[in-house]
Design a protein around this motif. Sequence first.
Motif, PDB file in Angstrom:
ATOM      1  N   ILE A 133      -3.708  -2.311  -4.775  1.00  0.00           N
ATOM      2  CA  ILE A 133      -3.299  -1.835  -3.452  1.00  0.00           C
ATOM      3  C   ILE A 133      -2.760  -0.409  -3.547  1.00  0.00           C
ATOM      4  CG2 ILE A 133      -1.710  -2.240  -1.523  1.00  0.00           C
ATOM      5  CD1 ILE A 133      -1.593  -5.215  -2.599  1.00  0.00           C
ATOM      6  N   TYR A 134      -3.213   0.451  -2.648  1.00  0.00           N
ATOM      7  CA  TYR A 134      -2.743   1.848  -2.579  1.00  0.00           C
ATOM      8  C   TYR A 134      -2.171   2.113  -1.198  1.00  0.00           C
ATOM      9  CZ  TYR A 134      -5.480   2.643  -6.789  1.00  0.00           C
ATOM     10  OH  TYR A 134      -5.978   2.587  -8.062  1.00  0.00           O
ATOM     11  N   ASN A 135      -1.487   3.254  -1.086  1.00  0.00           N
ATOM     12  CA  ASN A 135      -1.056   3.700   0.227  1.00  0.00           C
ATOM     13  C   ASN A 135      -1.238   5.208   0.294  1.00  0.00           C
ATOM     14  OD1 ASN A 135       0.978   4.648   2.365  1.00  0.00           O
ATOM     15  ND2 ASN A 135       0.805   2.438   2.673  1.00  0.00           N
ATOM     16  N   LEU A 136      -1.912   5.674   1.348  1.00  0.00           N
ATOM     17  CA  LEU A 136      -2.230   7.103   1.419  1.00  0.00           C
ATOM     18  C   LEU A 136      -0.972   7.958   1.524  1.00  0.00           C
ATOM     19  CD1 LEU A 136      -5.384   7.036   3.750  1.00  0.00           C
ATOM     20  CD2 LEU A 136      -5.249   6.902   1.238  1.00  0.00           C
ATOM     21  N   ILE A 137       0.132   7.367   2.022  1.00  0.00           N
ATOM     22  CA  ILE A 137       1.384   8.133   2.126  1.00  0.00           C
ATOM     23  C   ILE A 137       2.235   7.959   0.858  1.00  0.00           C
ATOM     24  CG2 ILE A 137       3.527   8.467   3.439  1.00  0.00           C
ATOM     25  CD1 ILE A 137       2.037   7.131   5.849  1.00  0.00           C
ATOM     26  N   PHE A 138       2.441   6.714   0.429  1.00  0.00           N
ATOM     27  CA  PHE A 138       3.422   6.441  -0.633  1.00  0.00           C
ATOM     28  C   PHE A 138       2.835   6.407  -2.045  1.00  0.00           C
ATOM     29  CE2 PHE A 138       4.977   4.328   3.213  1.00  0.00           C
ATOM     30  CZ  PHE A 138       6.192   4.988   3.357  1.00  0.00           C
ATOM     31  N   SER A 139       1.616   5.936  -2.179  1.00  0.00           N
ATOM     32  CA  SER A 139       1.048   5.796  -3.538  1.00  0.00           C
ATOM     33  C   SER A 139      -0.457   6.034  -3.481  1.00  0.00           C
ATOM     34  CB  SER A 139       1.341   4.397  -4.082  1.00  0.00           C
ATOM     35  OG  SER A 139       0.943   3.402  -3.141  1.00  0.00           O
ATOM     36  N   PRO A 140      -0.856   7.296  -3.183  1.00  0.00           N
ATOM     37  CA  PRO A 140      -2.291   7.579  -3.058  1.00  0.00           C
ATOM     38  C   PRO A 140      -3.008   7.531  -4.409  1.00  0.00           C
ATOM     39  CG  PRO A 140      -1.004   9.598  -2.906  1.00  0.00           C
ATOM     40  CD  PRO A 140      -0.013   8.485  -3.026  1.00  0.00           C
ATOM     41  N   PRO A 141      -4.304   7.259  -4.382  1.00  0.00           N
ATOM     42  CA  PRO A 141      -5.074   7.299  -5.638  1.00  0.00           C
ATOM     43  C   PRO A 141      -5.206   8.755  -6.092  1.00  0.00           C
ATOM     44  CG  PRO A 141      -6.540   7.068  -3.760  1.00  0.00           C
ATOM     45  CD  PRO A 141      -5.155   6.989  -3.209  1.00  0.00           C
ATOM     46  N   ARG A 142      -5.476   8.973  -7.385  1.00  0.00           N
ATOM     47  CA  ARG A 142      -5.616  10.352  -7.884  1.00  0.00           C
ATOM     48  C   ARG A 142      -6.811  11.027  -7.218  1.00  0.00           C
ATOM     49  NH1 ARG A 142      -3.795   7.968 -12.770  1.00  0.00           N
ATOM     50  NH2 ARG A 142      -5.921   7.490 -13.405  1.00  0.00           N
ATOM     51  N   GLN A 143      -7.892  10.262  -7.051  1.00  0.00           N
ATOM     52  CA  GLN A 143      -9.105  10.817  -6.416  1.00  0.00           C
ATOM     53  C   GLN A 143      -9.364  10.025  -5.137  1.00  0.00           C
ATOM     54  OE1 GLN A 143     -12.400  10.752  -9.150  1.00  0.00           O
ATOM     55  NE2 GLN A 143     -13.808  11.504  -7.599  1.00  0.00           N
ATOM     56  N   ALA A 144      -9.540  10.726  -4.018  1.00  0.00           N
ATOM     57  CA  ALA A 144      -9.679  10.041  -2.732  1.00  0.00           C
ATOM     58  C   ALA A 144     -10.793   8.995  -2.763  1.00  0.00           C
ATOM     59  CB  ALA A 144      -9.959  11.059  -1.633  1.00  0.00           C
ATOM     60  N   GLY A 145     -10.484   7.795  -2.304  1.00  0.00           N
ATOM     61  CA  GLY A 145     -11.496   6.750  -2.148  1.00  0.00           C
ATOM     62  C   GLY A 145     -11.889   6.020  -3.419  1.00  0.00           C
ATOM     63  N   ILE A 146     -11.259   6.388  -4.575  1.00  0.00           N
ATOM     64  CA  ILE A 146     -11.644   5.779  -5.862  1.00  0.00           C
ATOM     65  C   ILE A 146     -10.418   5.155  -6.541  1.00  0.00           C
ATOM     66  CG2 ILE A 146     -12.675   6.242  -8.151  1.00  0.00           C
ATOM     67  CD1 ILE A 146     -14.656   6.986  -6.086  1.00  0.00           C
ATOM     68  N   CYS A 147     -10.582   3.950  -7.059  1.00  0.00           N
ATOM     69  CA  CYS A 147      -9.477   3.256  -7.731  1.00  0.00           C
ATOM     70  C   CYS A 147      -9.142   3.915  -9.071  1.00  0.00           C
ATOM     71  CB  CYS A 147      -9.855   1.781  -7.946  1.00  0.00           C
ATOM     72  SG  CYS A 147      -8.585   0.833  -8.805  1.00  0.00           S
ATOM     73  N   ASP A 148      -7.843   4.191  -9.299  1.00  0.00           N
ATOM     74  CA  ASP A 148      -7.394   4.795 -10.564  1.00  0.00           C
ATOM     75  C   ASP A 148      -7.676   3.874 -11.742  1.00  0.00           C
ATOM     76  OD1 ASP A 148      -6.305   6.756  -8.994  1.00  0.00           O
ATOM     77  OD2 ASP A 148      -4.215   6.103  -9.247  1.00  0.00           O
ATOM     78  N   GLU A 149      -7.562   2.570 -11.518  1.00  0.00           N
ATOM     79  CA  GLU A 149      -7.643   1.605 -12.622  1.00  0.00           C
ATOM     80  C   GLU A 149      -9.070   1.330 -13.056  1.00  0.00           C
ATOM     81  OE1 GLU A 149      -4.833  -0.068 -13.863  1.00  0.00           O
ATOM     82  OE2 GLU A 149      -3.551   1.137 -12.532  1.00  0.00           O
ATOM     83  N   CYS A 150      -9.966   1.108 -12.070  1.00  0.00           N
ATOM     84  CA  CYS A 150     -11.300   0.614 -12.459  1.00  0.00           C
ATOM     85  C   CYS A 150     -12.447   1.449 -11.882  1.00  0.00           C
ATOM     86  CB  CYS A 150     -11.455  -0.846 -12.038  1.00  0.00           C
ATOM     87  SG  CYS A 150     -11.712  -1.055 -10.266  1.00  0.00           S
ATOM     88  N   GLY A 151     -12.118   2.490 -11.108  1.00  0.00           N
ATOM     89  CA  GLY A 151     -13.183   3.336 -10.550  1.00  0.00           C
ATOM     90  C   GLY A 151     -13.888   2.722  -9.346  1.00  0.00           C
ATOM     91  N   GLY A 152     -13.387   1.533  -8.899  1.00  0.00           N
ATOM     92  CA  GLY A 152     -14.001   0.858  -7.742  1.00  0.00           C
ATOM     93  C   GLY A 152     -13.779   1.624  -6.443  1.00  0.00           C
ATOM     94  N   GLU A 153     -14.511   1.194  -5.411  1.00  0.00           N
ATOM     95  CA  GLU A 153     -14.409   1.862  -4.108  1.00  0.00           C
ATOM     96  C   GLU A 153     -13.187   1.327  -3.341  1.00  0.00           C
ATOM     97  OE1 GLU A 153     -16.759   1.637   0.172  1.00  0.00           O
ATOM     98  OE2 GLU A 153     -17.327   0.343  -1.491  1.00  0.00           O
ATOM     99  N   LEU A 154     -12.431   2.228  -2.705  1.00  0.00           N
ATOM    100  CA  LEU A 154     -11.290   1.792  -1.900  1.00  0.00           C
ATOM    101  C   LEU A 154     -11.750   1.553  -0.465  1.00  0.00           C
ATOM    102  CD1 LEU A 154      -8.424   4.160  -3.128  1.00  0.00           C
ATOM    103  CD2 LEU A 154      -9.263   2.019  -4.118  1.00  0.00           C
ATOM    104  N   TYR A 155     -11.219   0.513   0.155  1.00  0.00           N
ATOM    105  CA  TYR A 155     -11.598   0.205   1.539  1.00  0.00           C
ATOM    106  C   TYR A 155     -10.362  -0.121   2.357  1.00  0.00           C
ATOM    107  CZ  TYR A 155     -10.786  -4.845   1.217  1.00  0.00           C
ATOM    108  OH  TYR A 155     -10.199  -6.075   1.112  1.00  0.00           O
ATOM    109  N   GLN A 156     -10.559  -0.121   3.686  1.00  0.00           N
ATOM    110  CA  GLN A 156      -9.457  -0.454   4.592  1.00  0.00           C
ATOM    111  C   GLN A 156      -9.718  -1.835   5.164  1.00  0.00           C
ATOM    112  OE1 GLN A 156      -8.878   2.232   7.935  1.00  0.00           O
ATOM    113  NE2 GLN A 156      -6.745   1.570   8.047  1.00  0.00           N
ATOM    114  N   ARG A 157      -8.706  -2.709   5.123  1.00  0.00           N
ATOM    115  CA  ARG A 157      -8.879  -4.058   5.665  1.00  0.00           C
ATOM    116  C   ARG A 157      -9.124  -4.003   7.174  1.00  0.00           C
ATOM    117  NH1 ARG A 157      -4.043  -7.663   3.181  1.00  0.00           N
ATOM    118  NH2 ARG A 157      -4.099  -8.478   5.293  1.00  0.00           N
TER     119      ARG A 157
END
Length: 224
Positions: free
Chosen positions: A144-168
């Motif tokens: 889980i990420y948060n664009l305000i509090f804990s954004p990923p290093r690269q927009a739209g990409i998971c820091d841990e596994c490189g997966g795609e980030l989505y919005q519920r």
Amino acid sequence: MADKRQLENVLLVLLGPPGAGKGTQAELLARECGFVHYSTGEVFREQIGKRTELGRQVESFVVAGALVPDEVVLAVVADFIREHQGQAIVFDGFPRTVAQAEGLDRVLADLKLKLDGVVLIELSDDEVVRRLTSRRQCRRCGKIYNLIFSPPRQAGICDECGGELYQRKDDEEAIVRARLQVYKEQTSPLIDYYQRQDKLVRIDGAIGRDRVFQELVRLVVQRQ
Ligand code: AP5
Ligand code: MG
């Protein structure tokens, strides 16, 4: 960090409004303390994604921010508990009604188990809306990420596994407000339910993620 041996067999419930940080904290308890993280919401989203029979049964409720019927939820959770006896489990988003809490008590009693504690993470409505409309999640590993509090290093990409980030889908503001209403009407009576059993402790969810976690571990260890 808590000694894992202190947390063997611990059964913990994280209670709180949508967006309070239940999933974030449960993920940390799993990673740092060896808990099995069990989120009924994640189970339902996975089943919806895989288009299973259960997924079809629950989809309309989840998308609208309404609760899945108690008997459906209880059947799924009871199977999970029977399969994970002897492990420390953190329940995230379950129970959500008094009927579910009573059902959980019955399942545990049948197995000669009991709930060790319930942690209520509190957060104001305004903060809930702000957090949920800026939440993103990894499609592959669930982080889980948060664009305000804990954004990923690269927009739209998971820091841990490189997966795609989505919005519920249920994180649209109107649905978030409906979920808040459902929480107040159907889930908040559990505060009283667990207070009467002397199981409830409260944490302010507005402090940072790591401080919430420190407080959570302190409270859990203290109760052992
Ligand atoms: P579910 O998936 O359980 O959703 P929820 O309870 O509404 O909670 P959320 O997952 O939205 O929030 P969270 O508390 O986990 O917050 P998070 O850690 O992500 O349920 C979804 C649906 O499934 C329900 O509506 C229902 O239809 C169905 N369902 C599920 N269980 C059911 C049941 N038992 N009975 C019936 N129906 C059921 O954090 C939120 C955001 O804030 C993130 O972006 C995070 O990065 C950020 N954040 C977290 N902590 C902090 C912090 N301390 N400071 C700053 N930001 C933070
Ligand atoms: Mg969650």
